[in-house]
Scaffold this motif. Structure first.
Motif, mmCIF file in Angstrom:
data_model
loop_
_atom_site.group_PDB
_atom_site.id
_atom_site.type_symbol
_atom_site.label_atom_id
_atom_site.label_comp_id
_atom_site.label_asym_id
_atom_site.label_seq_id
_atom_site.Cartn_x
_atom_site.Cartn_y
_atom_site.Cartn_z
ATOM 1 N N TRP A 1 42.836 47.653 42.478
ATOM 2 C CA TRP A 1 41.869 47.408 43.531
ATOM 3 C C TRP A 1 42.594 46.927 44.792
ATOM 4 O O TRP A 1 43.796 47.045 44.898
ATOM 5 C CB TRP A 1 40.848 46.383 43.051
ATOM 6 C CG TRP A 1 40.016 46.943 41.940
ATOM 7 C CD1 TRP A 1 40.432 47.209 40.672
ATOM 8 C CD2 TRP A 1 38.666 47.364 41.999
ATOM 9 N NE1 TRP A 1 39.420 47.758 39.937
ATOM 10 C CE2 TRP A 1 38.313 47.858 40.723
ATOM 11 C CE3 TRP A 1 37.701 47.351 43.002
ATOM 12 C CZ2 TRP A 1 37.038 48.349 40.432
ATOM 13 C CZ3 TRP A 1 36.428 47.825 42.718
ATOM 14 C CH2 TRP A 1 36.105 48.323 41.449
ATOM 15 N N GLU B 1 39.202 46.320 54.283
ATOM 16 C CA GLU B 1 39.046 46.796 52.914
ATOM 17 C C GLU B 1 38.639 48.265 52.938
ATOM 18 O O GLU B 1 37.742 48.656 53.688
ATOM 19 C CB GLU B 1 37.988 45.972 52.177
ATOM 20 C CG GLU B 1 38.438 44.554 51.884
ATOM 21 C CD GLU B 1 37.328 43.728 51.256
ATOM 22 O OE1 GLU B 1 36.149 44.026 51.535
ATOM 23 O OE2 GLU B 1 37.640 42.790 50.515
ATOM 24 N N ASP B 2 39.288 49.067 52.092
ATOM 25 C CA ASP B 2 38.968 50.496 52.023
ATOM 26 C C ASP B 2 37.902 50.693 50.947
ATOM 27 O O ASP B 2 38.204 51.107 49.816
ATOM 28 C CB ASP B 2 40.227 51.290 51.710
ATOM 29 C CG ASP B 2 39.997 52.787 51.778
ATOM 30 O OD1 ASP B 2 38.877 53.210 52.117
ATOM 31 O OD2 ASP B 2 40.939 53.548 51.460
ATOM 32 N N VAL B 3 36.681 50.402 51.299
ATOM 33 C CA VAL B 3 35.578 50.494 50.332
ATOM 34 C C VAL B 3 35.378 51.940 49.896
ATOM 35 O O VAL B 3 35.142 52.226 48.718
ATOM 36 C CB VAL B 3 34.289 49.922 50.929
ATOM 37 C CG1 VAL B 3 33.143 50.021 49.934
ATOM 38 C CG2 VAL B 3 34.499 48.474 51.345
ATOM 39 N N ASP B 4 35.496 52.874 50.833
ATOM 40 C CA ASP B 4 35.327 54.291 50.491
ATOM 41 C C ASP B 4 36.410 54.747 49.508
ATOM 42 O O ASP B 4 36.132 55.505 48.580
ATOM 43 C CB ASP B 4 35.387 55.152 51.748
ATOM 44 C CG ASP B 4 34.162 54.963 52.638
ATOM 45 O OD1 ASP B 4 33.134 54.477 52.127
ATOM 46 O OD2 ASP B 4 34.236 55.308 53.832
ATOM 47 N N SER C 1 27.603 55.838 45.493
ATOM 48 C CA SER C 1 28.687 55.202 46.239
ATOM 49 C C SER C 1 28.165 54.263 47.318
ATOM 50 O O SER C 1 28.800 53.250 47.636
ATOM 51 C CB SER C 1 29.592 56.266 46.864
ATOM 52 O OG SER C 1 28.865 57.099 47.743
ATOM 53 N N GLY D 1 29.189 50.462 47.606
ATOM 54 C CA GLY D 1 29.753 49.897 48.829
ATOM 55 C C GLY D 1 29.019 48.651 49.279
ATOM 56 O O GLY D 1 29.637 47.661 49.682
ATOM 57 N N TYR E 1 29.947 45.838 46.970
ATOM 58 C CA TYR E 1 31.325 45.391 47.167
ATOM 59 C C TYR E 1 31.457 44.558 48.437
ATOM 60 O O TYR E 1 32.141 43.532 48.446
ATOM 61 C CB TYR E 1 32.264 46.584 47.215
ATOM 62 C CG TYR E 1 33.717 46.179 47.151
ATOM 63 C CD1 TYR E 1 34.354 45.991 45.928
ATOM 64 C CD2 TYR E 1 34.445 45.946 48.314
ATOM 65 C CE1 TYR E 1 35.669 45.589 45.860
ATOM 66 C CE2 TYR E 1 35.767 45.552 48.258
ATOM 67 C CZ TYR E 1 36.373 45.373 47.034
ATOM 68 O OH TYR E 1 37.680 44.971 46.968
ATOM 69 N N ARG E 2 30.817 44.996 49.491
ATOM 70 C CA ARG E 2 30.894 44.233 50.738
ATOM 71 C C ARG E 2 30.232 42.870 50.591
ATOM 72 O O ARG E 2 30.663 41.892 51.210
ATOM 73 C CB ARG E 2 30.247 45.024 51.871
ATOM 74 C CG ARG E 2 31.029 46.277 52.276
ATOM 75 C CD ARG E 2 30.375 46.990 53.451
ATOM 76 N NE ARG E 2 31.081 48.213 53.798
ATOM 77 C CZ ARG E 2 30.794 49.414 53.292
ATOM 78 N NH1 ARG E 2 29.784 49.531 52.436
ATOM 79 N NH2 ARG E 2 31.491 50.478 53.636
ATOM 80 N N PRO F 1 32.947 41.251 46.707
ATOM 81 C CA PRO F 1 34.001 42.105 46.141
ATOM 82 C C PRO F 1 34.551 41.587 44.814
ATOM 83 O O PRO F 1 34.885 42.374 43.928
ATOM 84 C CB PRO F 1 35.071 42.120 47.234
ATOM 85 C CG PRO F 1 34.781 40.931 48.097
ATOM 86 C CD PRO F 1 33.320 40.740 48.035
#
Length: 604
Positions: A67, A245-248, A330, A334, A337-338, A341
């Motif tokens: 992660w 953060e690279d959520v995608d 997704s 997202g 996660y935001r 996390p």
């Protein structure tokens, strides 16, 4: 040999073929059965292959190291480009590129008619960071000067440049930055600098608070931790790089995991299907082993994960459908996660809390969630050596230490006190970069390795010549009652151990007995990896066991088929012999009939 009706007129070949078809019926049944069993084995192999892909996808997100993806952007890629590693610092930096890095270069002041022209009367003297070096240039011709400089491996490259009016020697550093500067003495006519080696420079901010950041190359590493910025062009206009953060990117990793999971479940569904319309069953229809695979995978995803405040995969966008496969949202992932996390990561990954001087390191696919005591029977120790030395020293002596062939020595002089000797030896050790500490204890000089364990050892010669070895010891003990292997301070259960395989911790301190606990939770990705491993393990995997049993059945069927080949060959030979004899007997009877007919005719 064909015997078709030579005397009888019968189609004996056809008769034998029909008789052999009847005889061959049991073998045909065996061949058909073998094909069915082979199809089942092929289906099991296909499921195994899909499980391998699922294991790889699960491994990517089953540990925290999978992660922490980061996205890095720049407002001007023509000025600076940026990249960020996993776990890089999140933040923003605005700067201008004041200058780019350059390599130091110089040329000969004189122009030489040809490359055979003398350019040096003797050896050249190259002076760089390491001080002066003499460079042999053979005959001194320009060609030999170029060859001599390049052969000396000085971190520069030389060339004879045809200017159109003759040749100049050009020498350029192979690296950039302030440290690339050098001089070259002994060349006919001397040299002239063509470019000055300098570091690249960024200016962060503006006004009285602005500050410089320099790098010997155009790449600035770890200006922000884990972030690499490469200056492309000088620009007075500010450029901003952002790291987030690279959520995608993390959503794509989870999507890949879900796709692999569905590939396994889909393959199982296909291989166990029954077509009511055609009344046709697939090769593994009704097979309990593959049903178990599907059930274990589904349970691994849908069971609660106590280590995450989310608890359920559905709250992170992962839902099971009516047909037994999974969907992944997704956008929902997202948003979760935001918002939190750590909770989302804990839902998928291995997590653990510990007590005492115990730190969780990781777990293998055989480790089950639970709370386990960490018992130390023998703590890890660091290699240490001590020696009584007069204080002050009576006579000169050299004290040396050695680690993996690297030696650090201090020449102690009579009259020096123990503190001075300790400091001098410590400085020598530091110069060589050895992981050793020097101290004084009860009037003795003590050298200790900074790392514990049997592999962290060193040699010491208190008189500079007679070497003795000092070695530490590895931690020994158990985790959850299972025997563990110690390496330094790391205690790990062997990966093949049922229930706890691969669970490892770092144990600090020097205590024995129950020194702490580890409360381990396997996130859903790790549970899926464990379920796949339980099925496909080459030693005791239950899917592996069925494949082994199926291969054995195929082998047994093939043996029976081969035995029938021998039996049928003998049977056909017997039938041909019988029918051949029949034709012979009929031929004999026919001859006798003809003779009798002739005799009777003669009597009449």
């Amino acid at each position: 040999m064909a015997i078709d009706g030579l005397i009888s007129g019968l189609d004996t070949s056809s008769i034998i073929q029909q008789l052999m078809s009847v005889e061959k019926a049991p073998q045909d049944a065996l061949v058909s059965r073998k094909a069915t069993v082979q199809a089942a084995l092929d289906a099991l192999g296909s499921i195994r292959t899909k499980l391998g892909g699922l294991s790889s996808a699960a491994a990517t997100i089953s540990s925290p190291s999978g992660w922490g993806l980061r996205s890095a952007t720049t407002t001007s890629s023509s000025t600076a480009v940026v990249s960020a590693a996993k776990g890089a610092s999140i933040g923003s930096l605005t700067f201008t590129v004041d200058r780019l890095a350059s390599a130091h270069g110089l040329r000969s002041t004189d122009v030489f008619a040809t490359t055979a022209t003398t350019a040096a009367a003797g050896p050249l003297t190259f002076t760089g960071d390491d001080g002066p070096v003499s460079v042999s240039v053979g005959s001194g011709s320009l060609a030999d000067v170029v060859a001599g400089i390049n052969a000396a491996d000085l971190g520069v490259r030389a060339a004879a440049v045809n200017t159109g009016a003759g040749y100049r020697l050009q020498v350029t550093a192979t690296t950039t930055g302030d440290g690339s500067t050098f001089t070259l003495a002994g060349l006919t006519g001397g040299t002239t600098v063509t470019s000055t080696g300098q570091d690249a420079k960024l200016v962060v901010g503006s006004g009285p608070g602005a500050y410089d950041v320099t790098s010997p190359s155009n790449t600035f590493s770890d200006v922000l931790s884990g972030v690499s910025i490469t200056a492309v062009a000088v620009s007075a206009s500010p450029v901003t790089v952002d790291v987030a953060e690279d959520v995608d990117g993390m959503a794509k990793q989870v999507q890949s995991f879900v796709d692999s999971l569905n590939a396994v479940l889909g393959e199982i569904k296909t291989r166990t299907a029954y077509d009511a319309a055609t009344k046709t069953a697939a090769s593994l229809n009704g097979d309990p082993t593959v049903r178990r695979v599907a059930q274990e995978l589904i349970r691994a995803v849908t069971d609660q994960v106590g280590a995450s405040s989310l608890g359920s995969a559905g709250l992170a966008g992962l839902q099971i459908t009516r047909n037994g496969t999974f969907t992944f949202d997704s956008a929902k992932f997202g948003a979760a996660y935001r918002d939190d996390p750590d909770a989302v990561q804990a839902l998928f990954t291995q997590t653990a809390t510990t007590t005492g001087p115990v730190t969780f390191r990781g777990a293998g696919n055989r480790a089950l969630s639970g709370t386990y005591d960490v018992v130390v029977t023998s703590p890890a120790t660091a290699a240490s050596a001590s020696q009584s030395i007069p204080d002050p020293l009576v006579a000169d002596r050299t004290i040396s230490v050695r680690v993996n062939g690297t030696v650090a020595s201090f020449d102690a002089v009579a009259g020096q006190d123990l503190a001075t000797i300790s400091a001098g030896l410590a400085a020598a050790i530091a110069d060589e970069g050895l992981q050793l500490d020097v101290g004084i204890d009860a009037g003795q000089l003590v050298v200790t390795h900074r790392n514990a364990g049997s592999a962290a050892r060193f040699d010491v010669a208190w008189d500079g010549a007679t070497w003795t070895t000092a070695a530490g010891s590895d931690v020994a003990g158990t985790i959850g009652g299972k025997a563990a292997v110690g390496t330094g301070r790391v205690l790990a259960v062997p990966s093949a151990t049922a229930g706890l395989g691969g669970l490892s911790v770092t144990v600090g301190g020097s205590g024995t007995g129950v020194v702490g606990t580890v409360d381990y939770t396997a996130g859903l990705a790790q549970r899926v990896a464990s379920a796949a491993a339980a099925a496909t393990d080459l030693g005791d995997g239950y899917l592996t066991g069925e494949e082994t049993s199926t291969r054995s059945r195929i082998s047994s069927l093939q043996s029976s088929i081969s035995a029938w080949d021998v039996r049928l060959t003998a049977k056909e030979a017997h039938l041909r012999a019988v029918w051949s004899q029949l034709e012979v007997q009929m031929g004999s009877l026919q001859s006798q009939s003809s003779w009798l007919t002739g005799q009777l005719s003669a009597l009449g």
